[in-house]
Design an enzyme around this catalytic site. Structure first.
Site, PDB file in Angstrom:
ATOM      1  N   PHE A  40      15.277  19.834  -1.613  1.00 34.85           N
ATOM      2  CA  PHE A  40      13.329  19.604  -1.383  1.00 34.85           C
ATOM      3  C   PHE A  40      13.460  18.127  -0.566  1.00 34.85           C
ATOM      4  O   PHE A  40      12.597  17.808  -0.107  1.00 34.85           O
ATOM      5  CB  PHE A  40      13.507  18.806  -2.847  1.00 34.85           C
ATOM      6  CG  PHE A  40      12.538  18.369  -3.611  1.00 34.85           C
ATOM      7  CD1 PHE A  40      12.064  17.358  -4.061  1.00 34.85           C
ATOM      8  CD2 PHE A  40      11.300  19.042  -3.424  1.00 34.85           C
ATOM      9  CE1 PHE A  40      10.969  17.389  -4.366  1.00 34.85           C
ATOM     10  CE2 PHE A  40       9.385  18.525  -4.062  1.00 34.85           C
ATOM     11  CZ  PHE A  40       9.754  17.278  -4.267  1.00 34.85           C
ATOM     12  N   ARG A  63     -11.218   5.676   8.643  1.00 34.58           N
ATOM     13  CA  ARG A  63     -10.166   4.726   7.727  1.00 34.58           C
ATOM     14  C   ARG A  63      -8.768   3.448   9.273  1.00 34.58           C
ATOM     15  O   ARG A  63      -8.615   4.212  10.441  1.00 34.58           O
ATOM     16  CB  ARG A  63      -9.874   5.126   7.454  1.00 34.58           C
ATOM     17  CG  ARG A  63     -10.509   6.122   6.163  1.00 34.58           C
ATOM     18  CD  ARG A  63      -9.933   6.988   5.983  1.00 34.58           C
ATOM     19  NE  ARG A  63      -8.847   7.447   5.337  1.00 34.58           N
ATOM     20  CZ  ARG A  63      -8.772   8.196   3.586  1.00 34.58           C
ATOM     21  NH1 ARG A  63     -10.146   7.453   3.487  1.00 34.58           N
ATOM     22  NH2 ARG A  63      -7.756   7.152   2.733  1.00 34.58           N
ATOM     23  N   ARG A  84       1.569   8.615  12.777  1.00 41.37           N
ATOM     24  CA  ARG A  84       0.841   9.793  13.888  1.00 41.37           C
ATOM     25  C   ARG A  84       0.132  10.300  13.512  1.00 41.37           C
ATOM     26  O   ARG A  84      -0.935  10.527  14.200  1.00 41.37           O
ATOM     27  CB  ARG A  84       1.901  10.939  12.793  1.00 41.37           C
ATOM     28  CG  ARG A  84       1.167  12.943  13.635  1.00 41.37           C
ATOM     29  CD  ARG A  84       2.046  14.077  12.263  1.00 41.37           C
ATOM     30  NE  ARG A  84       1.482  14.175  10.970  1.00 41.37           N
ATOM     31  CZ  ARG A  84       1.657  14.395   9.509  1.00 41.37           C
ATOM     32  NH1 ARG A  84       2.606  14.790   9.704  1.00 41.37           N
ATOM     33  NH2 ARG A  84       0.959  14.238   9.064  1.00 41.37           N
ATOM     34  N   TYR A 116       0.876  -0.441   0.171  1.00 44.92           N
ATOM     35  CA  TYR A 116      -0.201  -0.716  -0.288  1.00 44.92           C
ATOM     36  C   TYR A 116       0.544   1.271   0.047  1.00 44.92           C
ATOM     37  O   TYR A 116       0.615   2.085  -0.457  1.00 44.92           O
ATOM     38  CB  TYR A 116      -0.436   0.132   1.464  1.00 44.92           C
ATOM     39  CG  TYR A 116      -1.755   0.969   1.104  1.00 44.92           C
ATOM     40  CD1 TYR A 116      -1.470   2.119   2.105  1.00 44.92           C
ATOM     41  CD2 TYR A 116      -3.011   1.156   0.393  1.00 44.92           C
ATOM     42  CE1 TYR A 116      -2.040   3.827   2.165  1.00 44.92           C
ATOM     43  CE2 TYR A 116      -3.248   3.019   0.773  1.00 44.92           C
ATOM     44  CZ  TYR A 116      -3.005   3.670   1.661  1.00 44.92           C
ATOM     45  OH  TYR A 116      -4.085   4.837   1.417  1.00 44.92           O
TER      46      TYR A 116
HETATM   47  C1  LIG Z   1      12.345  10.733  -3.680  1.00 43.96           C
HETATM   48  O1  LIG Z   1      11.230  11.722  -3.098  1.00 43.96           O
HETATM   49  C2  LIG Z   1      10.363  12.359  -2.490  1.00 43.96           C
HETATM   50  C3  LIG Z   1      11.738  13.833  -2.337  1.00 43.96           C
HETATM   51  C4  LIG Z   1      11.141  14.793  -1.988  1.00 43.96           C
HETATM   52  C5  LIG Z   1       9.546  15.309  -0.875  1.00 43.96           C
HETATM   53  C6  LIG Z   1       9.492  13.664  -0.984  1.00 43.96           C
HETATM   54  C7  LIG Z   1       7.492  14.119  -0.272  1.00 43.96           C
HETATM   55  O2  LIG Z   1       7.124  14.593   0.572  1.00 43.96           O
HETATM   56  C8  LIG Z   1       5.940  15.577   0.895  1.00 43.96           C
HETATM   57  C9  LIG Z   1       5.987  16.386   2.123  1.00 43.96           C
HETATM   58  C10 LIG Z   1       4.426  17.004   2.003  1.00 43.96           C
HETATM   59  O3  LIG Z   1       4.267  17.403   2.218  1.00 43.96           O
HETATM   60  N1  LIG Z   1       4.886  17.348   3.402  1.00 43.96           N
HETATM   61  C11 LIG Z   1       3.212  17.410   4.398  1.00 43.96           C
HETATM   62  C12 LIG Z   1       3.212  17.851   5.735  1.00 43.96           C
HETATM   63  C13 LIG Z   1       2.546  16.224   6.140  1.00 43.96           C
HETATM   64  O4  LIG Z   1       1.840  15.795   5.131  1.00 43.96           O
HETATM   65  O5  LIG Z   1       2.851  15.617   7.355  1.00 43.96           O
HETATM   66  C14 LIG Z   1       4.014  19.042   4.065  1.00 43.96           C
HETATM   67  O6  LIG Z   1       4.873  19.845   4.382  1.00 43.96           O
HETATM   68  O7  LIG Z   1       3.107  19.962   3.961  1.00 43.96           O
HETATM   69  C15 LIG Z   1       5.329  14.142   0.852  1.00 43.96           C
HETATM   70  O8  LIG Z   1       4.659  14.145   2.207  1.00 43.96           O
HETATM   71  N2  LIG Z   1       4.757  14.117  -0.012  1.00 43.96           N
HETATM   72  C16 LIG Z   1       3.674  12.692   0.152  1.00 43.96           C
HETATM   73  C17 LIG Z   1       4.275  11.192   0.208  1.00 43.96           C
HETATM   74  C18 LIG Z   1       4.895  11.017   1.277  1.00 43.96           C
HETATM   75  C19 LIG Z   1       2.400  10.604   0.038  1.00 43.96           C
HETATM   76  C20 LIG Z   1       4.785  11.004  -1.180  1.00 43.96           C
HETATM   77  C21 LIG Z   1       4.792  14.168  -1.115  1.00 43.96           C
HETATM   78  C22 LIG Z   1       4.082  14.285  -2.384  1.00 43.96           C
HETATM   79  C23 LIG Z   1       4.040  14.355  -4.194  1.00 43.96           C
HETATM   80  C24 LIG Z   1       5.906  15.310  -3.710  1.00 43.96           C
HETATM   81 CL1  LIG Z   1       6.240  15.807  -5.303  1.00 43.96          CL
HETATM   82  C25 LIG Z   1       6.611  15.113  -3.474  1.00 43.96           C
HETATM   83  C26 LIG Z   1       6.438  14.222  -1.959  1.00 43.96           C
HETATM   84  C27 LIG Z   1       9.554  12.754  -2.036  1.00 43.96           C
HETATM   85  O9  LIG Z   1       7.813  11.564  -1.899  1.00 43.96           O
HETATM   86  C28 LIG Z   1       8.961  10.804  -1.205  1.00 43.96           C
END
Ligand SMILES: COc1cccc([C@H]2O[C@H](CC(=O)N[C@@H](CC(=O)O)C(=O)O)C(=O)N(CC(C)(C)C)c3ccc(Cl)cc32)c1OC
Length: 348
Positions: free
Chosen positions: A266, A206, A196, A149
């Site tokens: 990033f 869910r 979390r 998943y």
């Molecule tokens: C090499 O891989 C990565 C490198 C940098 C960042 C991310 C990853 O980081 C954010 C960071 C982010 O979005 N943070 C949120 C805070 C939160 O979600 O708690 C925010 O700062 O609003 C994140 O969470 N996700 C969502 C997924 C984890 C599902 C992929 C995400 C969604 C779309 C993209 Cl293009 C990227 C990411 C990566 O993805 C693995």
């Protein structure tokens, strides 16, 4: 040459980006010119997919049809979507999705191909999951289901980003070749968020924690919130954290391979936020009652400090030490956690 209309539609894509996630949106906009637009649009296409998968008010067959065809939808000029429920967080994005599609179609073909390829894999994975989830309420039974998943919703994002980094020439092809490392970048973030978000997800009906883990401690998933199961709940939580700790060495290995400063920032910032969150939730039974977030001031400090590998390693070392300090000898997982920490310390 860019027309006024094109300039306006590009600007609105960044407005949508800022609407969907303020803090992370800022980090995306710091990326090198060559990557910024493709990563911004990748993020928005993923958001669009998520808004469809998340919408409980959507008819199941309609949802599956949209998920499996989203990789073609992103090529359909003018496509918009107005069937989302009224309280769907990012429904605005799909109502104006024609603007995103216009900008997507202006990307270099190799960036379009990466985004469409991941969208297809993720859309199919989500469609498989929502169909399965529909049949029985614990679609995530085994740790293997949990990894699959998280691979679909997060590991694939790591795949796509590594492909974009390589295609841009700002990072080596090697970063895209090692799928295990790219997958770990997604699993570490997603699994930490799933721990979390226990309470938020429980209240939304869910559950993402694998039954193979929580079923060792309680009969019903919601029993973890009851005071009489306090010790079981703590052991279950440390079992979940143990599962996530295994991804840390691969996350650090991935980060150590990055060459471009804007790509490093990033990639590093979400990971340091996640290790900080993991230390916060470890042995903290409040997660069963409310959503825990690291304090804003700490988040800002982490962002400032995550500019190079040495700093990132020392941040990880600090939080792994904090987990080690919180690890209790009475916890049935005490030894396994100590060994997982030992494996990480070899690295750092
Ligand atoms: C090499 O891989 C990565 C490198 C940098 C960042 C991310 C990853 O980081 C954010 C960071 C982010 O979005 N943070 C949120 C805070 C939160 O979600 O708690 C925010 O700062 O609003 C994140 O969470 N996700 C969502 C997924 C984890 C599902 C992929 C995400 C969604 C779309 C993209 Cl293009 C990227 C990411 C990566 O993805 C693995």
């Amino acid at each position: 040459q860019q027309t006024l209309a094109q300039d306006t539609s590009k600007k609105s894509c960044y407005e949508f980006l800022n609407m969907t996630s303020r803090s992370f949106a800022a980090v995306i906009q710091e990326l090198d010119e060559e990557l910024r637009d493709s990563v911004c649009l990748f993020y928005l296409v993923l958001r669009g997919l998520d808004t469809i998968e998340d919408d409980m008010s959507l008819d199941l067959n309609r949802k599956v049809e949209l998920l499996r065809s989203f990789d073609q939808i992103i090529y359909q000029k003018g496509w918009t979507f107005n069937e989302n429920g009224p309280n769907e967080k990012d429904r605005e994005l799909l109502v104006h999705f024609d603007v995103i599609i216009n900008e997507f179609l202006r990307l270099k073909p190799e960036y379009q191909k990466v985004i469409a390829n991941i969208t297809k894999l993720m859309g199919d994975g989500m469609a498989d999951y929502v169909s399965g989830e529909h049949r029985e309420n614990t679609a995530i039974a085994t740790v293997k289901d949990f990894d699959l998943y998280c691979h679909y919703v997060a590991g694939l994002v790591g795949y796509g980003l590594s492909d974009l980094f390589a295609a841009s020439g700002l990072e080596s092809k090697e970063i895209a070749d090692d799928k295990v490392l790219s997958n770990a970048m997604g699993l570490f973030l997603q699994k930490t968020n799933i721990i979390r978000d226990y309470r938020e997800d429980l209240d939304d009906g869910r559950q993402f924690w694998p039954k193979e883990i929580w079923g060792k401690y309680v009969e019903k998933f919601s029993d973890l919130t009851k005071p009489e199961y306090k010790d079981k709940a703590q052991a279950c939580l440390s079992d979940m954290v143990l599962n996530v700790l295994d991804d840390v060495p691969q996350v650090l290995t991935y980060l150590s391979k990055l060459k471009n400063q804007s790509v490093f920032n990033f990639c590093a910032i979400p990971q340091v936020m996640a290790i900080s969150t993991l230390a916060l939730v470890f042995n903290n039974l409040d997660i069963y009652h409310r959503n825990l977030k690291i304090r804003k001031g700490q988040a800002v400090k982490l962002i400032m400090d995550s500019k190079d590998m040495d700093h990132v390693v020392s941040i990880f070392r600090q939080y792994v030490f904090e987990i080690s300090r919180k690890n209790e000898a009475t916890d049935p997982n005490f030894m396994k956690i100590s060994m997982a920490i030992g494996r990480i310390e070899q690295w750092i």
